[in-house]
Design a protein around this motif. Structure first.
Motif, PDB file in Angstrom:
ATOM      1  N   GLN A 100       0.859  -1.185   0.000  1.00  9.50           N
ATOM      2  CA  GLN A 100       0.000   0.000   0.000  1.00  9.50           C
ATOM      3  C   GLN A 100       0.887   1.224   0.000  1.00  9.50           C
ATOM      4  O   GLN A 100       1.998   1.190   0.509  1.00  9.50           O
ATOM      5  CB  GLN A 100      -0.888   0.066   1.254  1.00  9.50           C
ATOM      6  CG  GLN A 100      -1.621  -1.216   1.551  1.00  9.50           C
ATOM      7  CD  GLN A 100      -1.103  -1.861   2.817  1.00  9.50           C
ATOM      8  OE1 GLN A 100      -1.631  -1.655   3.875  1.00  9.50           O
ATOM      9  NE2 GLN A 100      -0.029  -2.641   2.725  1.00  9.50           N
ATOM     10  N   THR A 135       2.120   4.167   3.819  1.00  9.62           N
ATOM     11  CA  THR A 135       1.974   3.652   5.183  1.00  9.62           C
ATOM     12  C   THR A 135       3.339   3.515   5.840  1.00  9.62           C
ATOM     13  O   THR A 135       4.374   3.638   5.194  1.00  9.62           O
ATOM     14  CB  THR A 135       1.271   2.283   5.196  1.00  9.62           C
ATOM     15  OG1 THR A 135       1.985   1.393   4.348  1.00  9.62           O
ATOM     16  CG2 THR A 135      -0.161   2.404   4.738  1.00  9.62           C
ATOM     17  N   TYR A 148       6.465   1.496  -1.319  1.00 13.91           N
ATOM     18  CA  TYR A 148       5.439   0.737  -2.041  1.00 13.91           C
ATOM     19  C   TYR A 148       6.121   0.083  -3.249  1.00 13.91           C
ATOM     20  O   TYR A 148       6.372   0.722  -4.267  1.00 13.91           O
ATOM     21  CB  TYR A 148       4.322   1.698  -2.469  1.00 13.91           C
ATOM     22  CG  TYR A 148       3.290   1.105  -3.395  1.00 13.91           C
ATOM     23  CD1 TYR A 148       2.421   0.113  -2.949  1.00 13.91           C
ATOM     24  CD2 TYR A 148       3.164   1.552  -4.710  1.00 13.91           C
ATOM     25  CE1 TYR A 148       1.467  -0.423  -3.783  1.00 13.91           C
ATOM     26  CE2 TYR A 148       2.201   1.013  -5.558  1.00 13.91           C
ATOM     27  CZ  TYR A 148       1.355   0.025  -5.089  1.00 13.91           C
ATOM     28  OH  TYR A 148       0.405  -0.510  -5.921  1.00 13.91           O
TER      29      TYR A 148
END
Lengths: 221, 271, 103
Positions: B186, B189, B198
């Motif tokens: 994701q 995060t 990511y």
């Protein structure tokens, strides 16, 4: 390596039962170079036992196999299978043996802080942590929190503490896949990561009005 | 991550000067402090010490054949080090395998120097044989610093390796149901305060792939990409990946190809 | 003897900036190994930098300095070609000197 070979068959069997093939139509999200035979061969040759982390950990259960192709798992065609997996996981949930939901929030905070357990550098027999702060904001005083999961600030204050709410939170901690088939959250109770008493402490951290999670002052600046 | 750091620091400076965009203004002080610290680390990267050691290892005759590694073919021809790391992993004719830097180094040590690769594969990352590998990786990767990552799977075995890497990236297993994608699937995060690249995206893949080998300040250790992946699997609660095994090379191929076109910033430095 | 230092020095507008990267374990003496045995203290406790033979910086260090220390400072004077010489001494009496030219 010998150990790896004995699990080869088990992995292959699970892969064959996997979602992409079972549906028959949708191609997996990876290319043909990673067909089941090639991938299984690679797994078996690439890992070895170390400490408590043995190669049998590579053997997937149905939930793991299903969620290992996130595109396929999230597709409308897989809706029924998602529900079935959620139901199967819900069926694993063991409710508190004495009917009491909450333990001690102070113990819960310690468990939430700890990321220990189950790696090849961890010793067997020591209690595992909950890894909670790795992904969630919980107590406002702890500023070192992850963001993979939602913030749990004011968890109990916002939801109250009726039976239904308690049950949902317990099920989420015990087996996160019972409510969302491919949640990123581990299945703490089902996989034996946390004991019942530890889960109660975490429940208290979320619901006890005295827990800093539910403090009225809001997040510390 | 490097890109994110420089953006963050730029924002930090903007705040202290006059104004900032709303998005950056929302960043909390702790995050800004960490980013300023990371920026400060860029000057005086102890990885340079390992590069020097690696260069000496590269040029010094060793092993039963009393040969140096100077004739090692890292993909651009025997002896060409400059720019080689930015083009790895790749398929090599002589071994008919897709190899990352560390597995290719083992091949050269075996063929040119006559060394047995076994102790290099089996020793702990903190033991002397691996220290050699890591120093060599620091040196070779430093010779691609600033180069564009150029890994586009063409050979059928390279394409298969990419496919295997992608499938490995999403493979969930173990007591925590973790895959690489649990943390790196994701955007935007973090774990605790650690930003997570990511990996399926170009920028994220480059932030990961393009900054290892790296010196880790908190541990005072130089880590190669193989060590980085090894510790990812440890935290994933997987069994241990064999050093330079296909699973690690497949993931490397997946990251490198995703990162292609971005800049190699090796050797990097981490908190 | 220790491993070589990396020294960079550059002069600009009458000021020389000297950057030194040292290879040293810098053990605090407070850590224990896997068996619970204390790892003995081992750290650089004295460092001297000279510019063209003249001492321009001297410091006494303790175990709070990180492993593989990095030190950067500026001194008045100096020009391209001047010699920078850096010497450290650790608590075991080991010492190392490296040199570089100002650019």
């Amino acid at each position: 390596m010998k150990n790896a070979m004995t699990h080869l068959a088990a992995i292959a069997a699970l892969l064959l039962a996997g979602p992409a093939l079972a549906q028959g139509k949708a191609a997996p999200s990876w290319g043909p170079g990673a067909d089941d035979a090639a991938f299984t061969r690679m797994l078996a040759a690439s890992f070895k036992d170390k400490g408590i982390a043995k190669v049998d950990r590579l053997t997937q259960d149905e939930t793991q196999a299903f969620c290992s192709d996130p595109e396929a798992a999230a597709s409308p065609a897989a809706a029924e299978k998602r529900q079935r997996i959620e139901a199967a996981n819900m069926a694993t949930v063991k409710w508190p043996s004495d009917g009491k939901w909450l333990g001690d929030w102070k113990e819960g905070e310690k468990i939430a802080q700890s990321g220990r357990g189950n790696t090849w550098t961890d010793k067997p027999g020591e209690p595992n942590g909950g890894n909670c702060y790795n992904c969630h904001q919980i107590s406002p005083a702890e500023i070192s929190y992850g963001t993979i999961g939602p913030s749990l600030l004011q968890y109990g204050a916002l939801r109250g503490g009726d039976e239904e709410t308690m049950k949902a939170a317990w099920a989420k901690i015990y087996n996160a896949k019972s409510l969302n088939a491919c949640s990123n959250m581990p299945r703490a109770g089902h996989m034996g990561i946390l004991a019942e008493a530890q889960i109660k402490h975490l429940m208290a951290l979320l619901f006890d009005p005295a827990s800093p999670v539910n403090a009225k002052t809001g997040p510390a600046k | 991550m490097v890109d994110r750091v420089s953006v963050g620091v730029a924002a930090f400076l903007a705040v202290s000067a006059v104004a900032a965009t709303a998005a950056y203004a929302q960043k909390d002080a702790a995050q800004e402090g960490i980013e300023a610290y990371r920026e400060a680390l860029q000057d005086g990267n102890p990885a340079e010490l390992y590069e020097a050691t690696g260069e000496e290892l590269w040029k010094t005759p060793a092993g039963p054949k009393k040969a140096s590694l100077e004739q090692c073919d890292l993909g651009l021809g025997p002896g060409v080090v400059k720019g080689a790391y930015a083009r790895l992993p790749r398929h090599f004719q002589d071994t008919d395998r897709v190899q990352d830097l560390e597995s290719r180094l083992l091949t050269c040590m075996e063929t040119l120097q006559g060394k047995d690769p076994k102790p290099y594969v089996e020793s702990a990352f903190t033991a002397p044989p691996k220290e050699e590998m890591i120093a060599l990786a620091a040196y070779v990767s430093g010779q691609s610093k600033g180069d564009a990552i150029a890994v586009a799977p063409k050979h059928p075995k390279e394409q298969a390796m990419y496919d295997l890497g992608k499938r490995m990236f999403y493979y969930q297993s173990g007591p925590y149901d973790f895959s690489c994608a649990t943390c790196h699937g994701q955007e935007g995060t973090r774990i605790r305060l650690q930003d997570l690249p990511y990996i399926p995206g170009t920028k994220g893949a480059a932030a990961g792939w393009g900054s290892w080998p790296a010196y880790r300040v908190s541990a005072g250790q130089m880590w190669s990409m193989q060590w980085r992946l090894n510790d990812c699997f440890r935290q994933q609660r997987f069994p241990e990946p064999v050093y330079t095994s296909d699973a690690t090379i497949a993931l490397s191929m997946y990251m490198a190809a995703n990162a292609s076109g971005e800049t190699m910033k090796t050797p990097g430095i981490k908190r | 003897m220790g491993n070589p230092m990396k020294i960079r020095a550059s002069a600009k507008d009458g000021v020389t900036e000297i950057k030194i990267l040292m290879s040293h374990e810098m053990e605090t003496g407070q850590r224990k190994d896997a068996n619970g045995t204390v790892i003995p203290a081992w750290f650089i406790n004295e460092i001297t930098a000279k510019l063209d033979g003249k001492t321009v910086m001297q410091a006494q260090w303790g175990p709070s300095i990180s492993k593989n220390p990095y030190l950067a400072f500026k001194v008045k004077g100096g020009k391209a070609g001047d010699k920078v010489s850096v010497t450290w001494v650790d608590n075991r009496g080991d010492t190392r000197t490296d040199e570089a030219a100002v650019t």
